[in-house]
Structure formats: C-alpha cells, structure tokens
Motif scaffolding. Sequence first.
Motif, PDB file in Angstrom:
ATOM      1  N   THR A   1       0.861  -1.182   0.000  1.00 55.34           N
ATOM      2  CA  THR A   1       0.000   0.000   0.000  1.00 55.34           C
ATOM      3  C   THR A   1       0.895   1.229   0.000  1.00 55.34           C
ATOM      4  O   THR A   1       2.118   1.123   0.150  1.00 55.34           O
ATOM      5  CB  THR A   1      -0.909   0.031   1.249  1.00 55.34           C
ATOM      6  OG1 THR A   1      -0.083   0.266   2.403  1.00 55.34           O
ATOM      7  CG2 THR A   1      -1.693  -1.269   1.392  1.00 55.34           C
ATOM      8  N   THR A   2       0.298   2.393  -0.110  1.00 52.28           N
ATOM      9  CA  THR A   2       1.098   3.622  -0.070  1.00 52.28           C
ATOM     10  C   THR A   2       1.814   3.761   1.271  1.00 52.28           C
ATOM     11  O   THR A   2       2.847   4.429   1.335  1.00 52.28           O
ATOM     12  CB  THR A   2       0.238   4.862  -0.367  1.00 52.28           C
ATOM     13  OG1 THR A   2      -0.877   4.875   0.528  1.00 52.28           O
ATOM     14  CG2 THR A   2      -0.253   4.859  -1.809  1.00 52.28           C
ATOM     15  N   ALA A   3       1.317   3.101   2.312  1.00 60.40           N
ATOM     16  CA  ALA A   3       2.007   3.129   3.612  1.00 60.40           C
ATOM     17  C   ALA A   3       3.346   2.400   3.552  1.00 60.40           C
ATOM     18  O   ALA A   3       4.205   2.603   4.422  1.00 60.40           O
ATOM     19  CB  ALA A   3       1.114   2.516   4.689  1.00 60.40           C
ATOM     20  N   ASP A   4       3.556   1.566   2.532  1.00 58.07           N
ATOM     21  CA  ASP A   4       4.805   0.827   2.363  1.00 58.07           C
ATOM     22  C   ASP A   4       5.833   1.573   1.511  1.00 58.07           C
ATOM     23  O   ASP A   4       6.916   1.039   1.249  1.00 58.07           O
ATOM     24  CB  ASP A   4       4.524  -0.528   1.700  1.00 58.07           C
ATOM     25  CG  ASP A   4       3.758  -1.464   2.584  1.00 58.07           C
ATOM     26  OD1 ASP A   4       4.182  -1.684   3.742  1.00 58.07           O
ATOM     27  OD2 ASP A   4       2.725  -1.999   2.116  1.00 58.07           O
ATOM     28  N   THR A   5       5.523   2.775   1.086  1.00 59.65           N
ATOM     29  CA  THR A   5       6.399   3.504   0.165  1.00 59.65           C
ATOM     30  C   THR A   5       7.818   3.634   0.695  1.00 59.65           C
ATOM     31  O   THR A   5       8.788   3.348  -0.020  1.00 59.65           O
ATOM     32  CB  THR A   5       5.804   4.876  -0.177  1.00 59.65           C
ATOM     33  OG1 THR A   5       4.512   4.672  -0.773  1.00 59.65           O
ATOM     34  CG2 THR A   5       6.679   5.646  -1.143  1.00 59.65           C
ATOM     35  N   ALA A   6       7.983   4.066   1.931  1.00 56.26           N
ATOM     36  CA  ALA A   6       9.329   4.247   2.490  1.00 56.26           C
ATOM     37  C   ALA A   6      10.065   2.909   2.600  1.00 56.26           C
ATOM     38  O   ALA A   6      11.273   2.826   2.330  1.00 56.26           O
ATOM     39  CB  ALA A   6       9.258   4.933   3.850  1.00 56.26           C
ATOM     40  N   LEU A   7       9.350   1.864   2.983  1.00 55.71           N
ATOM     41  CA  LEU A   7       9.942   0.535   3.077  1.00 55.71           C
ATOM     42  C   LEU A   7      10.450   0.072   1.716  1.00 55.71           C
ATOM     43  O   LEU A   7      11.579  -0.416   1.586  1.00 55.71           O
ATOM     44  CB  LEU A   7       8.901  -0.459   3.611  1.00 55.71           C
ATOM     45  CG  LEU A   7       9.277  -1.939   3.550  1.00 55.71           C
ATOM     46  CD1 LEU A   7      10.432  -2.243   4.490  1.00 55.71           C
ATOM     47  CD2 LEU A   7       8.065  -2.803   3.858  1.00 55.71           C
ATOM     48  N   ILE A   8       9.630   0.226   0.692  1.00 60.96           N
ATOM     49  CA  ILE A   8      10.010  -0.200  -0.661  1.00 60.96           C
ATOM     50  C   ILE A   8      11.203   0.612  -1.156  1.00 60.96           C
ATOM     51  O   ILE A   8      12.154   0.051  -1.720  1.00 60.96           O
ATOM     52  CB  ILE A   8       8.806  -0.105  -1.613  1.00 60.96           C
ATOM     53  CG1 ILE A   8       7.775  -1.174  -1.215  1.00 60.96           C
ATOM     54  CG2 ILE A   8       9.223  -0.258  -3.071  1.00 60.96           C
ATOM     55  CD1 ILE A   8       6.406  -0.965  -1.809  1.00 60.96           C
ATOM     56  N   ALA A   9      11.185   1.911  -0.934  1.00 61.53           N
ATOM     57  CA  ALA A   9      12.307   2.761  -1.349  1.00 61.53           C
ATOM     58  C   ALA A   9      13.602   2.337  -0.656  1.00 61.53           C
ATOM     59  O   ALA A   9      14.664   2.264  -1.288  1.00 61.53           O
ATOM     60  CB  ALA A   9      11.992   4.220  -1.059  1.00 61.53           C
TER      61      ALA A   9
END
Length: 181
Positions: free
Chosen positions: A22-30
């Motif tokens: 989800t968009t909440a995972d953006t920092a994790l994915i980056a």
Amino acid sequence: MTNFQPTSSCDGAPQVSLREATTADTALIAAMHARSWASAYRGILPDDYLDHGLEAERAAHWDTHMKAIAACAGRVLVAEHGGEAVGFVCLLAPDATGSVLVDNLHALPGHKGLGTGTAMLAEAIRWARSRGARQLHLSVLEQNTAAIGFYESRGWLREAREADHMAGIDLFSLRYVYALD
C-alpha cells in the motif's frame, strides 16, 4: 486478493509470503530498493552514487510511482520471511502489445537463494495471465550477471540489448521476455 499463501520448505515451515503493498509501504520499498541497488550494482555504477543520496532518490521515485500504482497502473507486492520484509516486485499493467512490465524485482542481500525471487516471479506470471497478458518483459543491466542467470534459469529469453543511462554513465540493459503460451 491481498495476501498469498507462503511457499514451504520440505519440513512445512513457511519460507516466503507475499502481500499487497500500500502507499504506507512507500518508504519501506524505497529503502529496500536502495539497499538492493547498493549491493547488486557495486562495481557497475559509481560508488559515490550508491553511497550518497540513493535513498533520497529512490524515496522520491517511489513516492510518485506508488501513487500511479494506486491508480490501477499495476501492483506492488512485498515479500516477507517470518514477517520481515525481504523483497518486492512491481508489475505494470499490460501494455498495448499485451506485455506486463516487471518494473522491479528485488530480494535483499542475505535473502537471496531462499525462494523469494521465484515466489515473486510466480505471482507475477499468475497476475499477468489473469490480466490477459501474452508475455512479461523486464530490463536488467548487462553487467548484472547474477540477475541474468536468475532469469535465464527460469526460462526468460534475451530479446534485445539497449543503450541505457544511469547515475551519470552510459551502459547497456538487456531486455528479457517470458512468453505466457
């Protein structure tokens, strides 16, 4: 469907599970993307690029990219081992030729060889088929021999060699395809 059955080892212990990002995972994915590049592209891209500013650059990229994905342009899955995020795959909806782009597929250093990439590719193939795609495609840097070996061992075929530009240098990417016949 947001969660996927984990693959299991011979003793039945879960190895890899995939969940919808989800968009909440953006920092994790980056952060995973930057960590993967810093390891996989060492000796290919300049050390200064890999060591300074890569996390901020990937964060900006994924902030924009996740918004596009959320608008139905594809999907991102996070791979987990024992609840720990250890990789991700980004898939873009089939293009006009019926091909799904595997935009990114990364398993973190130290978590390769555990079935993470294989599980992500299997789900990519399943998802592409469910969207009526005819094939999947991706690009890999020509010097990234580990990734090339991974894809070729799973039936991907090299289709083209293309000029590329990353981190201020000119290099080549190889386009690989996987037919869904």
